[in-house]
Design a protein around this motif. Structure first.
Motif, PDB file in Angstrom:
ATOM      1  N   GLU A   1     -15.229  16.652  -0.979  1.00 15.12           N
ATOM      2  CA  GLU A   1     -15.252  16.175  -1.394  1.00 15.12           C
ATOM      3  C   GLU A   1     -14.271  14.744  -0.632  1.00 15.12           C
ATOM      4  OE1 GLU A   1     -18.241  16.614  -5.598  1.00 15.12           O
ATOM      5  OE2 GLU A   1     -16.500  15.708  -5.474  1.00 15.12           O
ATOM      6  N   HIS A   2     -14.820  13.514  -0.982  1.00 15.99           N
ATOM      7  CA  HIS A   2     -14.203  12.544  -0.128  1.00 15.99           C
ATOM      8  C   HIS A   2     -13.228  11.903  -1.677  1.00 15.99           C
ATOM      9  CE1 HIS A   2     -11.562   9.632   1.713  1.00 15.99           C
ATOM     10  NE2 HIS A   2     -11.950   9.837   2.368  1.00 15.99           N
ATOM     11  N   SER A   3     -12.145  12.137  -1.470  1.00 20.59           N
ATOM     12  CA  SER A   3     -11.676  12.368  -3.077  1.00 20.59           C
ATOM     13  C   SER A   3     -11.227  10.144  -2.915  1.00 20.59           C
ATOM     14  CB  SER A   3      -9.687  12.125  -2.844  1.00 20.59           C
ATOM     15  OG  SER A   3      -9.184  12.450  -1.767  1.00 20.59           O
TER      16      SER A   3
ATOM     17  N   GLU B   1     -19.154  10.100  -2.551  1.00 22.93           N
ATOM     18  CA  GLU B   1     -20.457  10.309  -2.286  1.00 22.93           C
ATOM     19  C   GLU B   1     -20.007  10.465  -0.615  1.00 22.93           C
ATOM     20  OE1 GLU B   1     -18.818   7.184  -3.178  1.00 22.93           O
ATOM     21  OE2 GLU B   1     -20.331   5.813  -2.689  1.00 22.93           O
ATOM     22  N   LEU B   2     -18.812  10.441  -0.425  1.00 21.70           N
ATOM     23  CA  LEU B   2     -18.977  10.998   0.969  1.00 21.70           C
ATOM     24  C   LEU B   2     -18.819  12.911   1.313  1.00 21.70           C
ATOM     25  CD1 LEU B   2     -18.961   8.241   2.191  1.00 21.70           C
ATOM     26  CD2 LEU B   2     -16.711   8.856   3.612  1.00 21.70           C
ATOM     27  N   GLY B   3     -19.445  13.846   1.353  1.00 19.75           N
ATOM     28  CA  GLY B   3     -19.598  14.893   1.438  1.00 19.75           C
ATOM     29  C   GLY B   3     -19.602  15.708  -0.702  1.00 19.75           C
TER      30      GLY B   3
ATOM     31  N   ALA C   1      -4.483  11.929  -7.266  1.00 18.48           N
ATOM     32  CA  ALA C   1      -4.495  12.899  -7.987  1.00 18.48           C
ATOM     33  C   ALA C   1      -4.558  12.398  -9.404  1.00 18.48           C
ATOM     34  CB  ALA C   1      -3.003  13.889  -7.905  1.00 18.48           C
ATOM     35  N   CYS C   2      -3.867  10.822  -9.681  1.00 17.75           N
ATOM     36  CA  CYS C   2      -3.391   9.984 -11.003  1.00 17.75           C
ATOM     37  C   CYS C   2      -5.128  10.035 -10.914  1.00 17.75           C
ATOM     38  CB  CYS C   2      -3.191   9.560 -11.157  1.00 17.75           C
ATOM     39  SG  CYS C   2      -3.118   8.439 -10.052  1.00 17.75           S
ATOM     40  N   VAL C   3      -5.599   9.482 -10.340  1.00 19.21           N
ATOM     41  CA  VAL C   3      -7.277   9.123 -10.604  1.00 19.21           C
ATOM     42  C   VAL C   3      -8.139   9.528 -10.701  1.00 19.21           C
ATOM     43  CG1 VAL C   3      -9.060   7.963  -9.596  1.00 19.21           C
ATOM     44  CG2 VAL C   3      -6.587   6.622  -8.851  1.00 19.21           C
ATOM     45  N   SER C   4      -7.926  11.527 -10.160  1.00 24.68           N
ATOM     46  CA  SER C   4      -9.101  11.638 -10.558  1.00 24.68           C
ATOM     47  C   SER C   4      -8.715  12.627 -11.779  1.00 24.68           C
ATOM     48  CB  SER C   4      -9.340  13.052  -9.793  1.00 24.68           C
ATOM     49  OG  SER C   4      -8.502  13.645  -9.921  1.00 24.68           O
ATOM     50  N   ALA C   5      -7.294  12.502 -12.868  1.00 19.06           N
ATOM     51  CA  ALA C   5      -7.034  13.646 -13.965  1.00 19.06           C
ATOM     52  C   ALA C   5      -6.969  12.835 -14.492  1.00 19.06           C
ATOM     53  CB  ALA C   5      -5.373  14.435 -13.689  1.00 19.06           C
ATOM     54  N   CYS C   6      -6.980  11.168 -14.269  1.00 21.28           N
ATOM     55  CA  CYS C   6      -6.975  10.264 -15.489  1.00 21.28           C
ATOM     56  C   CYS C   6      -8.360  10.795 -16.787  1.00 21.28           C
ATOM     57  CB  CYS C   6      -7.345   8.729 -15.476  1.00 21.28           C
ATOM     58  SG  CYS C   6      -6.917   7.808 -16.730  1.00 21.28           S
ATOM     59  N   PRO C   7      -7.773  11.068 -18.090  1.00 17.04           N
ATOM     60  CA  PRO C   7      -8.195  11.325 -19.180  1.00 17.04           C
ATOM     61  C   PRO C   7      -9.573   9.994 -19.574  1.00 17.04           C
ATOM     62  CG  PRO C   7      -6.667  11.720 -19.912  1.00 17.04           C
ATOM     63  CD  PRO C   7      -6.714  11.591 -18.346  1.00 17.04           C
ATOM     64  N   GLY C   8      -9.053   8.765 -19.551  1.00 16.52           N
ATOM     65  CA  GLY C   8     -10.142   7.409 -19.609  1.00 16.52           C
ATOM     66  C   GLY C   8     -10.882   7.297 -18.355  1.00 16.52           C
ATOM     67  N   TYR C   9     -10.546   7.774 -17.433  1.00 19.58           N
ATOM     68  CA  TYR C   9     -10.887   6.448 -16.948  1.00 19.58           C
ATOM     69  C   TYR C   9     -10.118   5.235 -16.551  1.00 19.58           C
ATOM     70  CZ  TYR C   9     -13.928  11.118 -16.897  1.00 19.58           C
ATOM     71  OH  TYR C   9     -14.849  12.302 -17.291  1.00 19.58           O
ATOM     72  N   VAL C  10      -9.449   5.379 -16.376  1.00 11.72           N
ATOM     73  CA  VAL C  10      -8.976   4.079 -16.624  1.00 11.72           C
ATOM     74  C   VAL C  10      -7.705   3.687 -15.390  1.00 11.72           C
ATOM     75  CG1 VAL C  10      -8.691   3.180 -18.814  1.00 11.72           C
ATOM     76  CG2 VAL C  10      -6.814   4.094 -17.967  1.00 11.72           C
TER      77      VAL C  10
ATOM     78  N   THR D   1      -6.442  16.197  -5.831  1.00 12.11           N
ATOM     79  CA  THR D   1      -7.075  16.712  -6.466  1.00 12.11           C
ATOM     80  C   THR D   1      -8.286  17.970  -6.458  1.00 12.11           C
ATOM     81  OG1 THR D   1      -9.375  15.468  -4.611  1.00 12.11           O
ATOM     82  CG2 THR D   1      -7.365  14.033  -6.170  1.00 12.11           C
ATOM     83  N   GLY D   2      -8.069  18.491  -5.646  1.00  8.24           N
ATOM     84  CA  GLY D   2      -8.516  20.415  -5.767  1.00  8.24           C
ATOM     85  C   GLY D   2      -9.679  20.539  -5.091  1.00  8.24           C
TER      86      GLY D   2
END
Ligand code: FMN
Length: 254
Positions: free
Chosen positions: A118-120, A124-126, A215-224, A13-14
């Motif tokens: 940041e905690h991926s 809210e952590l970090g 990785a997929c959660v953070s990159a999903c453009p629709g936040y789904v 997640t970078g």
């Protein structure tokens, strides 16, 4: 400043790339990136005077997938700086494990650090880290590492951690999918493990391959694509104390 470093990172997640990048930019004119997160990574040759090897902390350990990819690097006596990047809870055996691994690959560890991002799973952590204060500390560390390298062969670098290592994270499930997926395939593209396939009915995740790296959660453009709500709630409660504290970066020199 050094002429060139190789920057090897596993960073779903970078955060690991961001924290390690600050160090690399400060210490060298040229950075050759080796992205261990890339799907199908099958080895690369490190170049330059120094190799920076950065991995995130999962359950107090280095993710097994990161360890497997680091093992594909050949050190041949080259100097390395190791960075374990974690989400403001704890890094436990991760840096120790990383140093052991990197040494087994033939590198000589010249310095190490445990850095906060940041905690991926629970950002809210970090939150917002690495921030300005972190950047300052990481840059100062880079200056000290440069001085160590100038003085010739560095000595042993002792970092916290125990052996046998903590048990790796047990079963973690897979990300959940909310309504509204447009089947764009981003999740499949960014998954370091190739665990997601997108068909007519949307993405299907192979739970045997998924490492829950976000990785997929953070990159999903629709936040789904999300952390399963029950798990998010459970982790939110478990990790609540770490929202209130600020962990320090830790630096280790010979
Ligand atoms: C499955 C998983 C386990 C994690 N375990 C820990 C942990 O034990 N301690 C901690 O402080 N942060 C933990 N984190 C947070 C990550 O170490 C942190 O967010 C890191 O910056 C992620 O790297 P990335 O942004 O390069 O993917 C965990 C994250 C994930 C996804």
């Amino acid at each position: 400043m050094l002429k060139c470093v190789s920057f090897c990172f596993f960073s779903p997640t970078g955060g690991t790339k961001k924290a390690g990048g600050i160090f690399c930019c400060e210490i060298a004119e040229k950075i050759t990136e080796i992205d261990l997160t890339a799907q199908g990574f099958d080895g690369a040759a490190a170049e330059g005077e120094l190799t920076v090897i950065a991995a995130p902390v999962f359950g107090g350990r280095i993710p097994q997938a990161a360890a497997e990819r680091i093992r594909m690097l050949s050190g041949s006596g080259k100097l390395a700086v190791t960075l374990a990047v974690y989400g403001n809870r704890a890094y436990e055996d991760a840096l120790f494990e990383l140093n052991r691994l990197v040494s087994e690959c033939g590198f000589q560890v010249a310095a190490s650090a445990a850095l906060i991002a940041e905690h991926s799973i629970l950002p809210e952590l970090g939150a917002g880290r690495p921030d300005e204060a972190d950047v300052k500390e990481i840059r100062e560390f880079a200056g000290k590492v440069e001085a160590v390298l100038k003085n010739g062969a560095p000595g042993n670098v002792a970092v916290p951690g125990n052996e046998p290592y903590k048990e790796p994270m047990s079963s973690h499930g897979i990300p959940a999918l909310l309504e509204g997926c447009i089947k764009c395939g981003t999740c499949a593209k960014v998954c370091p493990m190739g665990a997601v396939a997108v068909g007519e009915n949307g993405p299907v995740t192979d739970s045997g391959r998924c490492i829950f790296c976000m990785a997929c959660v953070s990159a999903c453009p629709g936040y789904v694509r999300v952390v399963p709500p029950q798990m998010a709630e459970m982790l939110g409660q478990k990790l609540a104390p770490f929202k209130e504290i600020r962990r320090d970066n830790e630096f280790f020199l010979p």
